[in-house]
Design an enzyme around this catalytic site. Structure first.
Site, short mmCIF file in Angstrom:
data_model
loop_
_atom_site.label_atom_id
_atom_site.label_comp_id
_atom_site.label_asym_id
_atom_site.label_seq_id
_atom_site.Cartn_x
_atom_site.Cartn_y
_atom_site.Cartn_z
N LEU A 1 -1.86 -17.06 -23.97
CA LEU A 1 -1.27 -18.40 -23.85
C LEU A 1 -2.18 -19.50 -24.36
O LEU A 1 -1.69 -20.55 -24.79
CB LEU A 1 -0.91 -18.67 -22.39
N TYR A 2 -3.49 -19.31 -24.30
CA TYR A 2 -4.41 -20.39 -24.63
C TYR A 2 -4.21 -20.82 -26.08
O TYR A 2 -4.47 -20.06 -27.02
CB TYR A 2 -5.85 -19.97 -24.40
N SER A 3 -3.76 -22.06 -26.23
CA SER A 3 -3.44 -22.61 -27.56
C SER A 3 -2.50 -21.67 -28.32
O SER A 3 -2.58 -21.55 -29.54
CB SER A 3 -4.71 -22.88 -28.36
N TYR A 4 -1.61 -21.02 -27.57
CA TYR A 4 -0.62 -20.11 -28.14
C TYR A 4 -1.23 -19.15 -29.17
O TYR A 4 -0.77 -19.03 -30.30
CB TYR A 4 0.56 -20.89 -28.73
N GLY A 5 -2.30 -18.47 -28.72
CA GLY A 5 -2.92 -17.44 -29.55
C GLY A 5 -4.10 -17.92 -30.36
O GLY A 5 -4.90 -17.11 -30.83
#
Length: 349
Positions: free
Chosen positions: A60-64
């Protein structure tokens, strides 16, 4: 760097971990505090040079983007067999689309492959459930995670932020079916948030499970005086989330932060070093996750390993704490209400 074993495993980790949520394309993450690749790489290299081999991220972090930046940096600066990489699964990666998140077998199998592609590696060392998924049977999730380990795509399994009874249930199911077991719990724990001492930390200690700590500095509050608690890029832009996490008695918090400051001055160290040294007193804590945005923050985290607090100093830090009637392990309000309704007396715990 003096490495430790991660719980009852044979895995060597540094007692400080880098939380890579900070690193990610600002266009895919948070435009204020996400560091782009050019700014992130020197920090990752500095951590490696300091002996840190433990890195935590999530799909999820910065969407990958966090996985991509971390993966490329580790490939350039480290030997893959020397470093320990954890990533997570649960949150929605394709909003509005079917099977775009959660912990179904389909989602777990899809997301592990996507994370491995972004990280540029054949395996992760610890694959973690970011939160529980109330819409998927727990057995389905645990069997899928077991198959991820058996396929060699993850060496170990971990979990994050849930109630102790939920974690105990998962461990018993894994034992009953002979599935790969959770070896880590990532939870919310610091001088301003000690509710995990009630049940989760004793459970982990009894089961030989290592904990890694998110928000070890209470989103920066423990690194500065009380009247500067809301300073910092994240605190100023998180929509009041930090105030939800730390809504304890203000006077108690002030007294804790005053004691942190006094001990920092007495030892000639930073406030952050005192707060991190206090965490290390608990043997179930393997490593705090440090979301460092500067070289200095990495150096302070490493320096905290050389600071030992006395029992009297620890009592001074702990005495002002005000217990709180909240449920940090569940981040979904609807799920929280469902649990309260289903478990007699739960709302009064």
């Amino acid at each position: 760097m003096r490495y430790i074993k991660l719980g009852r495993t044979g895995l060597d980790v540094s007692p400080v971990a880098i939380g890579a949520m900070t690193y990610g394309d600002p266009g895919r993450g948070h435009p204020v505090w996400s560091l782009d690749e050019e700014s992130s790489r020197p920090l990752i290299k500095h951590a490696l040079d300091a002996g840190i081999n433990f890195f935590d991220t999530a799909n999820l972090y910065s969407y990958g983007s966090s996985e991509e930046i971390l993966g490329r940096a580790l490939k350039d600066y480290a030997d893959r067999d020397d470093v320990v990489v954890t990533t997570k699964v649960r949150n929605t990666m394709r909003p509005g689309r079917p099977n775009g998140g959660g912990l179904s077998r389909k989602a777990v199998m899809s997301e592990i492959d996507a994370s491995l592609r972004r990280l540029g590696t054949d395996y992760v060392d610890v694959y973690m459930v970011h939160r529980l998924d109330s819409e998927t049977p727990l057995e389905e999730t645990l069997e899928a995670l077991n198959d991820v380990v058996r396929a060699g795509k993850a060496r170990y399994l971990g979990a994050s932020s849930m109630h102790a009874w939920q974690f105990a249930k998962a461990l018993r199911l894994q034992e009953r079916h002979g599935w790969a077991r959770f070896v880590t719990m990532q939870d919310h724990y610091n001088l301003l948030a000690r509710e995990e001492e009630r049940e989760m930390l004793p459970l982990c200690a009894d089961e030989g499970i290592a904990t890694t700590v998110w928000s070890p500095l209470a989103r920066g509050r423990l690194a500065r005086p009380f009247d500067r608690a809301h300073e910092g890029a994240r605190a100023a832009t998180d929509g009041g989330y930090a105030d939800q996490l730390y809504r304890a008695d203000a006077e108690g918090d002030r007294r804790i932060l005053d004691e942190v400051g006094a001990l920092a001055e007495a030892h000639g160290v930073s406030r952050a070093q005192v707060a991190l040294a206090w965490l290390r007193r608990n043997p179930v804590v393997a490593a705090p996750l440090v979301g460092a945005r500067t070289v200095r923050q990495i150096d302070e985290a490493v320096a905290s390993l050389d600071l030992t607090l006395t029992d009297d100093e620890a009592r001074r830090l702990e005495a002002p704490y005000t217990p709180r009637d909240d449920f940090q392990g569940v981040s979904d309000p609807a799920e929280m209400e469902r649990i309260k309704a289903a478990v007699p007396g739960f709302a009064n715990v």
